[in-house]
Write a protein that holds these residues in place. Structure first.
Motif, PDB file in Angstrom:
ATOM      1  N   ASN A  73      54.122  48.635  26.259  1.00 48.78           N
ATOM      2  CA  ASN A  73      54.270  47.569  25.864  1.00 48.78           C
ATOM      3  C   ASN A  73      52.719  47.190  25.678  1.00 48.78           C
ATOM      4  OD1 ASN A  73      54.695  44.808  25.313  1.00 48.78           O
ATOM      5  ND2 ASN A  73      56.386  44.272  26.204  1.00 48.78           N
ATOM      6  N   ILE A  74      52.296  46.694  24.246  1.00 50.14           N
ATOM      7  CA  ILE A  74      51.327  45.645  23.486  1.00 50.14           C
ATOM      8  C   ILE A  74      50.244  44.621  24.575  1.00 50.14           C
ATOM      9  CG2 ILE A  74      51.933  44.809  21.761  1.00 50.14           C
ATOM     10  CD1 ILE A  74      49.681  46.658  20.800  1.00 50.14           C
ATOM     11  N   THR A  75      51.929  44.074  25.859  1.00 54.96           N
ATOM     12  CA  THR A  75      51.615  42.907  25.279  1.00 54.96           C
ATOM     13  C   THR A  75      50.887  42.935  26.755  1.00 54.96           C
ATOM     14  OG1 THR A  75      52.974  42.030  24.990  1.00 54.96           O
ATOM     15  CG2 THR A  75      52.493  40.557  26.635  1.00 54.96           C
ATOM     16  N   ILE A  76      51.171  43.988  27.537  1.00 57.24           N
ATOM     17  CA  ILE A  76      50.365  43.881  28.842  1.00 57.24           C
ATOM     18  C   ILE A  76      48.893  44.869  28.620  1.00 57.24           C
ATOM     19  CG2 ILE A  76      49.911  46.588  30.924  1.00 57.24           C
ATOM     20  CD1 ILE A  76      52.839  46.613  31.022  1.00 57.24           C
ATOM     21  N   THR A  77      48.903  45.488  27.411  1.00 55.00           N
ATOM     22  CA  THR A  77      47.173  46.465  27.133  1.00 55.00           C
ATOM     23  C   THR A  77      46.850  44.197  26.491  1.00 55.00           C
ATOM     24  OG1 THR A  77      48.304  47.598  25.998  1.00 55.00           O
ATOM     25  CG2 THR A  77      46.716  46.734  25.788  1.00 55.00           C
ATOM     26  N   SER A  78      47.102  44.158  26.022  1.00 50.52           N
ATOM     27  CA  SER A  78      46.324  42.523  25.345  1.00 50.52           C
ATOM     28  C   SER A  78      46.418  41.311  26.633  1.00 50.52           C
ATOM     29  CB  SER A  78      47.601  41.514  24.410  1.00 50.52           C
ATOM     30  OG  SER A  78      46.960  40.697  24.127  1.00 50.52           O
ATOM     31  N   ASP A  79      47.103  41.722  27.774  1.00 46.97           N
ATOM     32  CA  ASP A  79      47.240  40.744  28.445  1.00 46.97           C
ATOM     33  C   ASP A  79      45.954  41.215  29.170  1.00 46.97           C
ATOM     34  OD1 ASP A  79      48.593  39.178  27.946  1.00 46.97           O
ATOM     35  OD2 ASP A  79      50.354  39.710  29.808  1.00 46.97           O
ATOM     36  N   VAL A  80      45.449  42.760  29.594  1.00 45.39           N
ATOM     37  CA  VAL A  80      45.391  43.540  30.342  1.00 45.39           C
ATOM     38  C   VAL A  80      42.567  43.038  30.084  1.00 45.39           C
ATOM     39  CG1 VAL A  80      44.016  45.846  31.230  1.00 45.39           C
ATOM     40  CG2 VAL A  80      46.793  44.585  31.806  1.00 45.39           C
ATOM     41  N   THR A  81      43.143  43.601  28.705  1.00 49.28           N
ATOM     42  CA  THR A  81      41.795  43.339  27.751  1.00 49.28           C
ATOM     43  C   THR A  81      41.399  42.056  27.211  1.00 49.28           C
ATOM     44  OG1 THR A  81      42.524  43.301  25.767  1.00 49.28           O
ATOM     45  CG2 THR A  81      42.328  45.332  26.505  1.00 49.28           C
ATOM     46  N   LEU A  82      42.239  41.335  27.769  1.00 44.47           N
ATOM     47  CA  LEU A  82      41.939  39.445  27.489  1.00 44.47           C
ATOM     48  C   LEU A  82      41.460  39.143  29.212  1.00 44.47           C
ATOM     49  CD1 LEU A  82      41.782  36.785  25.986  1.00 44.47           C
ATOM     50  CD2 LEU A  82      44.424  36.284  27.061  1.00 44.47           C
ATOM     51  N   ILE A  83      41.820  40.214  30.411  1.00 45.54           N
ATOM     52  CA  ILE A  83      41.357  39.389  31.442  1.00 45.54           C
ATOM     53  C   ILE A  83      39.762  39.800  32.162  1.00 45.54           C
ATOM     54  CG2 ILE A  83      41.817  39.670  34.146  1.00 45.54           C
ATOM     55  CD1 ILE A  83      44.849  39.624  33.499  1.00 45.54           C
ATOM     56  N   SER A  84      40.563  41.287  31.083  1.00 41.91           N
ATOM     57  CA  SER A  84      38.755  42.197  31.614  1.00 41.91           C
ATOM     58  C   SER A  84      37.568  41.535  30.728  1.00 41.91           C
ATOM     59  CB  SER A  84      39.351  43.631  30.834  1.00 41.91           C
ATOM     60  OG  SER A  84      40.085  43.975  31.914  1.00 41.91           O
ATOM     61  N   GLN A  85      37.011  40.605  29.418  1.00 38.82           N
ATOM     62  CA  GLN A  85      36.995  40.153  28.613  1.00 38.82           C
ATOM     63  C   GLN A  85      36.653  38.752  29.302  1.00 38.82           C
ATOM     64  OE1 GLN A  85      38.810  40.516  25.246  1.00 38.82           O
ATOM     65  NE2 GLN A  85      38.079  41.885  23.885  1.00 38.82           N
ATOM     66  N   ARG A  86      37.541  38.120  30.106  1.00 41.65           N
ATOM     67  CA  ARG A  86      36.624  37.095  30.360  1.00 41.65           C
ATOM     68  C   ARG A  86      36.042  36.904  31.789  1.00 41.65           C
ATOM     69  NH1 ARG A  86      42.843  34.107  30.252  1.00 41.65           N
ATOM     70  NH2 ARG A  86      42.512  33.630  28.125  1.00 41.65           N
ATOM     71  N   ASN A  87      36.709  38.048  32.146  1.00 44.72           N
ATOM     72  CA  ASN A  87      35.605  38.881  33.496  1.00 44.72           C
ATOM     73  C   ASN A  87      33.665  39.044  32.938  1.00 44.72           C
ATOM     74  OD1 ASN A  87      37.453  37.693  35.350  1.00 44.72           O
ATOM     75  ND2 ASN A  87      38.295  39.828  35.550  1.00 44.72           N
ATOM     76  N   LEU A  88      34.400  39.961  32.357  1.00 45.26           N
ATOM     77  CA  LEU A  88      33.054  40.567  31.149  1.00 45.26           C
ATOM     78  C   LEU A  88      31.856  39.195  31.116  1.00 45.26           C
ATOM     79  CD1 LEU A  88      30.982  42.642  31.025  1.00 45.26           C
ATOM     80  CD2 LEU A  88      32.102  42.814  28.814  1.00 45.26           C
ATOM     81  N   LYS A  89      32.643  38.535  30.588  1.00 42.21           N
ATOM     82  CA  LYS A  89      31.489  36.648  29.700  1.00 42.21           C
ATOM     83  C   LYS A  89      31.042  36.278  31.414  1.00 42.21           C
ATOM     84  CE  LYS A  89      33.274  36.661  25.113  1.00 42.21           C
ATOM     85  NZ  LYS A  89      34.863  35.914  24.415  1.00 42.21           N
ATOM     86  N   VAL A  90      32.412  36.495  32.180  1.00 35.97           N
ATOM     87  CA  VAL A  90      31.914  35.246  33.882  1.00 35.97           C
ATOM     88  C   VAL A  90      30.869  35.692  33.459  1.00 35.97           C
ATOM     89  CG1 VAL A  90      32.421  34.747  35.939  1.00 35.97           C
ATOM     90  CG2 VAL A  90      33.802  34.310  33.457  1.00 35.97           C
ATOM     91  N   ARG A  91      30.579  37.371  34.625  1.00 36.67           N
ATOM     92  CA  ARG A  91      29.891  38.130  35.156  1.00 36.67           C
ATOM     93  C   ARG A  91      28.688  37.896  33.684  1.00 36.67           C
ATOM     94  NH1 ARG A  91      34.050  41.945  36.090  1.00 36.67           N
ATOM     95  NH2 ARG A  91      33.447  43.214  33.903  1.00 36.67           N
ATOM     96  N   GLN A  92      28.160  37.699  32.759  1.00 39.02           N
ATOM     97  CA  GLN A  92      27.500  38.233  32.099  1.00 39.02           C
ATOM     98  C   GLN A  92      26.311  36.841  32.025  1.00 39.02           C
ATOM     99  OE1 GLN A  92      29.215  38.737  28.605  1.00 39.02           O
ATOM    100  NE2 GLN A  92      28.278  40.985  27.771  1.00 39.02           N
ATOM    101  N   LEU A  93      26.977  35.411  32.547  1.00 37.25           N
ATOM    102  CA  LEU A  93      27.122  34.356  32.684  1.00 37.25           C
ATOM    103  C   LEU A  93      26.005  34.135  33.576  1.00 37.25           C
ATOM    104  CD1 LEU A  93      29.420  31.943  30.911  1.00 37.25           C
ATOM    105  CD2 LEU A  93      27.323  32.001  29.829  1.00 37.25           C
ATOM    106  N   ILE A  94      26.775  34.751  34.607  1.00 39.08           N
ATOM    107  CA  ILE A  94      25.775  34.765  36.437  1.00 39.08           C
ATOM    108  C   ILE A  94      25.001  35.841  36.150  1.00 39.08           C
ATOM    109  CG2 ILE A  94      25.869  35.822  38.342  1.00 39.08           C
ATOM    110  CD1 ILE A  94      29.427  34.690  38.328  1.00 39.08           C
ATOM    111  N   VAL A  95      25.031  36.813  35.403  1.00 37.15           N
ATOM    112  CA  VAL A  95      23.539  37.849  35.689  1.00 37.15           C
ATOM    113  C   VAL A  95      22.627  36.476  34.680  1.00 37.15           C
ATOM    114  CG1 VAL A  95      22.064  39.738  34.014  1.00 37.15           C
ATOM    115  CG2 VAL A  95      24.331  39.394  35.719  1.00 37.15           C
ATOM    116  N   MET A  96      22.989  36.243  33.560  1.00 42.21           N
ATOM    117  CA  MET A  96      21.642  35.098  33.003  1.00 42.21           C
ATOM    118  C   MET A  96      21.157  33.579  33.914  1.00 42.21           C
ATOM    119  SD  MET A  96      21.020  36.880  30.099  1.00 42.21           S
ATOM    120  CE  MET A  96      20.705  35.515  29.033  1.00 42.21           C
ATOM    121  N   LYS A  97      22.068  33.864  34.682  1.00 39.60           N
ATOM    122  CA  LYS A  97      21.980  31.848  35.353  1.00 39.60           C
ATOM    123  C   LYS A  97      20.742  32.890  36.551  1.00 39.60           C
ATOM    124  CE  LYS A  97      23.564  28.900  38.443  1.00 39.60           C
ATOM    125  NZ  LYS A  97      24.828  27.980  38.773  1.00 39.60           N
TER     126      LYS A  97
END
Length: 88
Positions: A62-86
């Motif tokens: 189901n493409i919804t699973i892919t969409s949900d997983v990638t959205l979560i992964s993108q959010r986690n990536l942004k949080v990690r980048q913010l932590i590194v920059m801080k």
């Protein structure tokens, strides 16, 4: 499934050990092997792959699973980048 040079399936413990050694050497926190699939999906989308392509590559029915997983992964990536920059 990964296989050894002999063609026999590689035990999960071998994969876990290898991944943990690589992550430790790189100074990266431990992540589950399944997490690598999600980490792989985000750069695919960022490089222009369609959601349908990523869905098929990950084997999601189901493409919804892919969409949900990638959205979560993108959010986690942004949080990690913010932590590194801080911490810079």
């Amino acid at each position: 499934m990964l296989s050894a040079f002999s063609g026999k399936p590689l035990p999960k413990s071998t994969l876990f050990s290898a991944l943990n050694r690589i992550l430790k050497k790189a100074g990266i926190n431990r992540i589950p092997i399944h997490g690598l699939r999600h980490t792989h999906a985000v750069p695919l989308l960022e490089s222009g792959a369609t959601m349908k392509f990523v869905q098929e590559r990950l084997g999601h029915k189901n493409i919804t699973i892919t969409s949900d997983v990638t959205l979560i992964s993108q959010r986690n990536l942004k949080v990690r980048q913010l932590i590194v920059m801080k911490n810079i």
